[in-house]
Design a protein around this motif. Structure first.
Motif, PDB file in Angstrom:
ATOM      1  N   PRO A  80       0.793  -1.239   0.000  1.00  0.00           N
ATOM      2  CA  PRO A  80       0.000   0.000   0.000  1.00  0.00           C
ATOM      3  C   PRO A  80       0.822   1.284   0.000  1.00  0.00           C
ATOM      4  O   PRO A  80       0.385   2.288  -0.565  1.00  0.00           O
ATOM      5  CB  PRO A  80      -0.830  -0.137   1.281  1.00  0.00           C
ATOM      6  CG  PRO A  80      -0.967  -1.612   1.473  1.00  0.00           C
ATOM      7  CD  PRO A  80       0.324  -2.201   1.010  1.00  0.00           C
ATOM      8  N   GLU A  81       1.993   1.276   0.626  1.00  0.00           N
ATOM      9  CA  GLU A  81       2.803   2.498   0.679  1.00  0.00           C
ATOM     10  C   GLU A  81       3.953   2.492  -0.329  1.00  0.00           C
ATOM     11  O   GLU A  81       4.731   3.445  -0.371  1.00  0.00           O
ATOM     12  CB  GLU A  81       3.364   2.673   2.092  1.00  0.00           C
ATOM     13  CG  GLU A  81       2.274   2.858   3.150  1.00  0.00           C
ATOM     14  CD  GLU A  81       2.864   3.026   4.541  1.00  0.00           C
ATOM     15  OE1 GLU A  81       4.106   2.904   4.680  1.00  0.00           O
ATOM     16  OE2 GLU A  81       2.095   3.290   5.479  1.00  0.00           O
ATOM     17  N   GLN A  82       4.029   1.467  -1.137  1.00  0.00           N
ATOM     18  CA  GLN A  82       5.137   1.344  -2.094  1.00  0.00           C
ATOM     19  C   GLN A  82       4.846   2.128  -3.362  1.00  0.00           C
ATOM     20  O   GLN A  82       3.743   2.074  -3.908  1.00  0.00           O
ATOM     21  CB  GLN A  82       5.356  -0.128  -2.440  1.00  0.00           C
ATOM     22  CG  GLN A  82       6.489  -0.378  -3.426  1.00  0.00           C
ATOM     23  CD  GLN A  82       6.612  -1.864  -3.773  1.00  0.00           C
ATOM     24  OE1 GLN A  82       5.928  -2.712  -3.212  1.00  0.00           O
ATOM     25  NE2 GLN A  82       7.487  -2.166  -4.724  1.00  0.00           N
ATOM     26  N   THR A  83       5.831   2.858  -3.869  1.00  0.00           N
ATOM     27  CA  THR A  83       5.672   3.596  -5.128  1.00  0.00           C
ATOM     28  C   THR A  83       6.670   3.158  -6.192  1.00  0.00           C
ATOM     29  O   THR A  83       6.482   3.459  -7.369  1.00  0.00           O
ATOM     30  CB  THR A  83       5.834   5.110  -4.898  1.00  0.00           C
ATOM     31  OG1 THR A  83       7.111   5.369  -4.311  1.00  0.00           O
ATOM     32  CG2 THR A  83       4.727   5.648  -3.993  1.00  0.00           C
ATOM     33  N   ASP A  84       7.737   2.449  -5.811  1.00  0.00           N
ATOM     34  CA  ASP A  84       8.702   1.988  -6.806  1.00  0.00           C
ATOM     35  C   ASP A  84       8.319   0.594  -7.294  1.00  0.00           C
ATOM     36  O   ASP A  84       7.693  -0.187  -6.568  1.00  0.00           O
ATOM     37  CB  ASP A  84      10.122   1.974  -6.226  1.00  0.00           C
ATOM     38  CG  ASP A  84      10.262   0.988  -5.082  1.00  0.00           C
ATOM     39  OD1 ASP A  84       9.547   1.162  -4.071  1.00  0.00           O
ATOM     40  OD2 ASP A  84      11.048   0.037  -5.207  1.00  0.00           O
ATOM     41  N   PHE A  85       8.696   0.273  -8.531  1.00  0.00           N
ATOM     42  CA  PHE A  85       8.393  -1.048  -9.091  1.00  0.00           C
ATOM     43  C   PHE A  85       9.418  -1.367 -10.173  1.00  0.00           C
ATOM     44  O   PHE A  85      10.124  -0.483 -10.679  1.00  0.00           O
ATOM     45  CB  PHE A  85       6.979  -1.094  -9.670  1.00  0.00           C
ATOM     46  CG  PHE A  85       6.738  -0.123 -10.793  1.00  0.00           C
ATOM     47  CD1 PHE A  85       6.959  -0.480 -12.117  1.00  0.00           C
ATOM     48  CD2 PHE A  85       6.291   1.173 -10.531  1.00  0.00           C
ATOM     49  CE1 PHE A  85       6.744   0.419 -13.153  1.00  0.00           C
ATOM     50  CE2 PHE A  85       6.070   2.080 -11.559  1.00  0.00           C
ATOM     51  CZ  PHE A  85       6.301   1.699 -12.870  1.00  0.00           C
ATOM     52  N   ALA A  86       9.501  -2.649 -10.548  1.00  0.00           N
ATOM     53  CA  ALA A  86      10.407  -3.107 -11.597  1.00  0.00           C
ATOM     54  C   ALA A  86       9.726  -4.222 -12.381  1.00  0.00           C
ATOM     55  O   ALA A  86       8.885  -4.957 -11.847  1.00  0.00           O
ATOM     56  CB  ALA A  86      11.720  -3.588 -11.001  1.00  0.00           C
ATOM     57  N   PHE A  87      10.113  -4.354 -13.632  1.00  0.00           N
ATOM     58  CA  PHE A  87       9.460  -5.301 -14.541  1.00  0.00           C
ATOM     59  C   PHE A  87      10.463  -5.697 -15.615  1.00  0.00           C
ATOM     60  O   PHE A  87      11.286  -4.885 -16.049  1.00  0.00           O
ATOM     61  CB  PHE A  87       8.229  -4.636 -15.155  1.00  0.00           C
ATOM     62  CG  PHE A  87       7.644  -5.362 -16.339  1.00  0.00           C
ATOM     63  CD1 PHE A  87       7.085  -6.624 -16.188  1.00  0.00           C
ATOM     64  CD2 PHE A  87       7.623  -4.774 -17.593  1.00  0.00           C
ATOM     65  CE1 PHE A  87       6.532  -7.293 -17.275  1.00  0.00           C
ATOM     66  CE2 PHE A  87       7.068  -5.431 -18.685  1.00  0.00           C
ATOM     67  CZ  PHE A  87       6.521  -6.692 -18.522  1.00  0.00           C
ATOM     68  N   SER A  88      10.419  -6.948 -16.053  1.00  0.00           N
ATOM     69  CA  SER A  88      11.277  -7.391 -17.150  1.00  0.00           C
ATOM     70  C   SER A  88      10.436  -8.085 -18.211  1.00  0.00           C
ATOM     71  O   SER A  88       9.399  -8.690 -17.903  1.00  0.00           O
ATOM     72  CB  SER A  88      12.381  -8.324 -16.641  1.00  0.00           C
ATOM     73  OG  SER A  88      11.848  -9.526 -16.139  1.00  0.00           O
ATOM     74  N   TRP A  89      10.881  -7.988 -19.443  1.00  0.00           N
ATOM     75  CA  TRP A  89      10.178  -8.597 -20.559  1.00  0.00           C
ATOM     76  C   TRP A  89      11.195  -8.923 -21.650  1.00  0.00           C
ATOM     77  O   TRP A  89      12.369  -8.572 -21.550  1.00  0.00           O
ATOM     78  CB  TRP A  89       9.086  -7.655 -21.083  1.00  0.00           C
ATOM     79  CG  TRP A  89       9.586  -6.583 -22.024  1.00  0.00           C
ATOM     80  CD1 TRP A  89       9.525  -6.587 -23.387  1.00  0.00           C
ATOM     81  CD2 TRP A  89      10.241  -5.354 -21.666  1.00  0.00           C
ATOM     82  NE1 TRP A  89      10.092  -5.447 -23.892  1.00  0.00           N
ATOM     83  CE2 TRP A  89      10.539  -4.673 -22.858  1.00  0.00           C
ATOM     84  CE3 TRP A  89      10.598  -4.778 -20.449  1.00  0.00           C
ATOM     85  CZ2 TRP A  89      11.174  -3.441 -22.886  1.00  0.00           C
ATOM     86  CZ3 TRP A  89      11.248  -3.538 -20.463  1.00  0.00           C
ATOM     87  CH2 TRP A  89      11.525  -2.886 -21.667  1.00  0.00           C
ATOM     88  N   GLN A  90      10.716  -9.596 -22.710  1.00  0.00           N
ATOM     89  CA  GLN A  90      11.571  -9.957 -23.827  1.00  0.00           C
ATOM     90  C   GLN A  90      11.282  -9.048 -25.014  1.00  0.00           C
ATOM     91  O   GLN A  90      10.150  -8.985 -25.491  1.00  0.00           O
ATOM     92  CB  GLN A  90      11.326 -11.416 -24.247  1.00  0.00           C
ATOM     93  CG  GLN A  90      11.645 -12.452 -23.192  1.00  0.00           C
ATOM     94  CD  GLN A  90      13.116 -12.833 -23.182  1.00  0.00           C
ATOM     95  OE1 GLN A  90      13.937 -12.229 -23.864  1.00  0.00           O
ATOM     96  NE2 GLN A  90      13.457 -13.845 -22.405  1.00  0.00           N
ATOM     97  N   ALA A  91      12.298  -8.309 -25.486  1.00  0.00           N
ATOM     98  CA  ALA A  91      12.199  -7.649 -26.784  1.00  0.00           C
ATOM     99  C   ALA A  91      12.616  -8.675 -27.825  1.00  0.00           C
ATOM    100  O   ALA A  91      13.606  -9.385 -27.625  1.00  0.00           O
ATOM    101  CB  ALA A  91      13.099  -6.418 -26.839  1.00  0.00           C
ATOM    102  N   GLY A  92      11.877  -8.796 -28.910  1.00  0.00           N
ATOM    103  CA  GLY A  92      12.168  -9.843 -29.878  1.00  0.00           C
ATOM    104  C   GLY A  92      12.078  -9.363 -31.310  1.00  0.00           C
ATOM    105  O   GLY A  92      11.361  -8.401 -31.615  1.00  0.00           O
ATOM    106  N   ASN A  93      12.809 -10.027 -32.179  1.00  0.00           N
ATOM    107  CA  ASN A  93      12.770  -9.751 -33.620  1.00  0.00           C
ATOM    108  C   ASN A  93      12.102 -10.940 -34.303  1.00  0.00           C
ATOM    109  O   ASN A  93      12.732 -11.979 -34.514  1.00  0.00           O
ATOM    110  CB  ASN A  93      14.183  -9.550 -34.155  1.00  0.00           C
ATOM    111  CG  ASN A  93      14.205  -9.326 -35.673  1.00  0.00           C
ATOM    112  OD1 ASN A  93      13.173  -9.388 -36.331  1.00  0.00           O
ATOM    113  ND2 ASN A  93      15.384  -9.083 -36.214  1.00  0.00           N
ATOM    114  N   PRO A  94      10.812 -10.822 -34.669  1.00  0.00           N
ATOM    115  CA  PRO A  94      10.111 -11.936 -35.303  1.00  0.00           C
ATOM    116  C   PRO A  94      10.425 -12.082 -36.787  1.00  0.00           C
ATOM    117  O   PRO A  94       9.952 -13.024 -37.432  1.00  0.00           O
ATOM    118  CB  PRO A  94       8.636 -11.570 -35.096  1.00  0.00           C
ATOM    119  CG  PRO A  94       8.636 -10.080 -35.065  1.00  0.00           C
ATOM    120  CD  PRO A  94       9.937  -9.675 -34.421  1.00  0.00           C
TER     121      PRO A  94
END
Length: 284
Positions: free
Chosen positions: A164-178
């Motif tokens: 509830p008091e957190q404002t920072d976050f992190a996320f990872s994903w895959q950039a890809g060349n199809p």
């Protein structure tokens, strides 16, 4: 001699992103790109979450704006993949056949397609669907294109709880060349706008909070954009960090969009894909 005023019997299949989506060349780019409400998931803890190793059901809505006089038999295939902005690796989920009336008179829904995301999968995955007429299937090596090609659609959303008091976050994903050749891409992270948030709110049953001034950074850079060079078929793990501009209260959420554009020949960028990050409070 053919009369040009008499339509040729045909099929014109589309997985609709919005009401009346005909999938024509002048179709607007789906907004939000990463969320097609025609793909529905049930048997999970939430609309955009799943339990690895447990079965779940997926249905897909299909429309047919062709000029045929009867229903078209359509094949719908669903795959799953790591959260990605460029599909290069697809994992089989399931398949169904559905009868779709012509002239767009009725949107048909597949029977539930039951599958299991393996326990070894990451905590969040995206779903990709493709529809083809049984009599005229797409080539097997067709590049997945859920933004520009109406036979394709995606449910590419990741949920991210914060205290509830957190404002920072992190996320990872895959950039890809199809594609089949190396290419240059621009990655762009941005807060979801009010229109996108409203669409997600219907599925989540929560109140959206817009945060246009949200601080976002890709990799170790100082901003929300980055250029990457990817070989044909290459995937690269990317990281996003950010800070909310306010705390999220119970039953609210906000969202971030990460989009990928091909800038190899078009400096303005051709959309390739996008993934959505739903940020919501976790009150335990």
């Amino acid at each position: 001699m053919n009369n040009p005023e008499i339509p040729t019997p045909s099929t014109q299949l589309v997985i609709p992103y919005f009401r009346g989506d005909r999938g024509l060349p002048d179709r607007p780019i789906p907004d939000p790109w990463y969320y097609c409400p025609s793909i529905r998931v049930t048997g999970t803890p939430g609309p955009f979450t799943f339990t690895p190793g447990s079965p779940m059901d997926v249905t897909v809505d299909v429309a047919n704006y062709g000029a045929g006089t009867s229903v078209a038999a359509a094949s719908v295939i669903v795959w799953w993949a790591d959260p990605t902005t460029g599909f290069t690796t697809l994992n089989w989920f399931g398949q169904a056949v559905v009868a779709v009336p012509s002239h767009g008179t009725h949107v048909a829904r597949t029977k539930p397609i039951t599958g299991t995301i393996p326990a070894s999968a990451p905590p969040h995955v995206c779903l990709l669907a493709r529809v083809t007429a049984l009599a005229s299937t797409l080539p097997q090596d067709t590049t997945p294109d859920p933004i520009n090609e109406p036979h394709w659609a995606q449910l590419n959303l990741t949920t991210h709880p914060v205290t509830p008091e957190q404002t920072d976050f992190a996320f990872s994903w895959q950039a890809g060349n199809p594609g089949k050749e190396g290419a240059s891409y621009r990655l762009l992270a941005r807060p979801a706008d009010e229109r996108a948030l409203q669409g997600l709110a219907l599925a989540l049953g929560a109140t959206p909070v817009t945060m246009p001034e949200m601080d976002l950074r890709i990799e170790e850079g100082d901003g929300p954009t980055m250029t990457v060079e990817l070989d044909a078929g290459e995937q690269r793990r990317m990281h996003l960090s950010g800070n909310l501009t306010q705390e999220l209260r119970r039953d609210t959420f906000t969202a971030v969009e990460v989009a990928q554009f091909d800038i190899t020949e078009n400096p303005d960028g051709t959309p390739v894909g996008a993934v959505g990050l739903i940020i919501h409070p976790d009150y335990g």
